[in-house]
Design a protein around this motif. Structure first.
Motif, PDB file in Angstrom:
ATOM      1  N   SER A 297      -8.482  -3.503  44.268  1.00  0.00           N
ATOM      2  CA  SER A 297      -8.106  -3.236  42.872  1.00  0.00           C
ATOM      3  C   SER A 297      -6.654  -3.588  42.586  1.00  0.00           C
ATOM      4  O   SER A 297      -6.166  -3.339  41.484  1.00  0.00           O
ATOM      5  CB  SER A 297      -8.348  -1.753  42.541  1.00  0.00           C
TER       6      SER A 297
ATOM      7  N   VAL B 267      -5.992  -5.688  39.516  1.00  0.00           N
ATOM      8  CA  VAL B 267      -6.302  -4.957  38.278  1.00  0.00           C
ATOM      9  C   VAL B 267      -5.059  -4.222  37.794  1.00  0.00           C
ATOM     10  O   VAL B 267      -4.705  -4.260  36.608  1.00  0.00           O
ATOM     11  CB  VAL B 267      -7.460  -3.966  38.506  1.00  0.00           C
TER      12      VAL B 267
ATOM     13  N   ALA C 145     -10.639  -5.058  35.043  1.00  0.00           N
ATOM     14  CA  ALA C 145     -11.204  -3.990  35.864  1.00  0.00           C
ATOM     15  C   ALA C 145     -12.722  -4.108  35.894  1.00  0.00           C
ATOM     16  O   ALA C 145     -13.356  -4.277  34.845  1.00  0.00           O
ATOM     17  CB  ALA C 145     -10.810  -2.628  35.306  1.00  0.00           C
TER      18      ALA C 145
END
Length: 276
Positions: A140, A143, A150
């Motif tokens: 992640s 992101v 996301a």
């Protein structure tokens, strides 16, 4: 210490780690991670658990999760169990895929939260190197730097108040001296060799040539603390037996707790290690 599973329902935010049994790979093809994510998304929605940050490695997974009056143990257990069935079926294997229990450490402050997210997002460094860490597709990190949208399984709201994209990018990519230290029960982000420790010890000794310093004791302490090798490897490198390594490390920890001069010496040597 990691929180026992029976207590997870009372903990709102946790760093969860699960590893393949005998450290074997749990992902062999890109589609495996996609299937793992679908199983995770379904189980987390079912059990009211949110995924806040993640990194899927080759033989283990990291996830920062938040419990929304749900059941973290059930969500993680269901995810791992369903994925294991898939993996065993396509690889024609039998038996457990994951270690018997996953690790879960409660997050108790914003400072710990920031360090935990940094640790998770730095995990793929050995695969990607610093320049391509943000391109790693199974994390992640991109992101939270604003460089990738996301996925549906990720809940970003709780972290967006703490993570400025530019600052987080710099924080993750810039090495820290503390990366040499273990992170709770997890391994250090940067490995340290016994030779590096010896050079750091020599630099401190050279700066105080007239002072008698317990160099052997502090060398063994740092070698154990920084996980410069197994007990057997440290013993072989120092030409002593494994029992002596364990005894000296125990003696050094006791001295560290009561001797301020020994504390200062250990810190000076640690500070002499290069940041990388």
């Amino acid at each position: 210490m990691p929180r026992k599973h029976k207590e997870l329902h009372a903990t709102p935010m946790l760093h969860v780690v699960s590893r393949g049994v005998d450290r074997q790979d749990v992902f062999e093809r890109p589609s495996d991670r996609a299937i793992f994510e679908r199983r995770l998304d379904d189980a987390f929605r079912k059990h009211q658990v949110e995924l806040l940050a993640y990194a899927w490695m080759t033989n283990h997974v990291h996830a920062l999760v938040r419990n929304r009056d749900g059941d973290v143990s059930a969500a993680i257990g269901e995810t791992l169990g369903l994925y294991a069935r898939h993996f065993n079926a396509i690889t024609d294997r039998v038996g457990p895929l994951w270690e018997p229990r996953f690790w879960a450490t409660p997050i108790e402050s914003d400072a710990q939260l920031l360090q935990t997210v940094r640790y998770i997002h730095r995990n793929p460094l050995e695969i990607t190197g610093t320049s391509k860490l943000v391109e790693y597709p199974y994390s992640s990190f991109a992101v939270y730097t604003g460089e990738r949208r996301a996925p549906a399984m990720l809940c970003t709201d709780p972290l967006e108040r703490l993570l400025d994209p530019v600052r987080h990018r710099k924080r993750v990519l810039r090495p820290q001296r503390g990366d040499r230290l273990p992170f709770a029960f997890l391994p250090p982000q940067t490995t340290t060799s016994l030779d590096e420790i010896r050079l750091a010890v020599e630099s401190v000794v050279d700066a105080a040539p007239t002072t008698r310093l317990p160099t052997r004791l502090v060398t063994i302490l740092l070698a154990v603390e920084l996980r410069a090798g197994t007990t057997a490897e440290i013993a072989a490198a120092l030409a002593i037996d494994e029992g002596t390594v364990r005894n000296k490390a125990h003696l050094a920890r006791r001295r560290l707790a009561r001797d301020p001069r020994f504390q200062i010496l250990r810190q000076r040597i640690f500070d002499s290690l290069p940041v990388r």
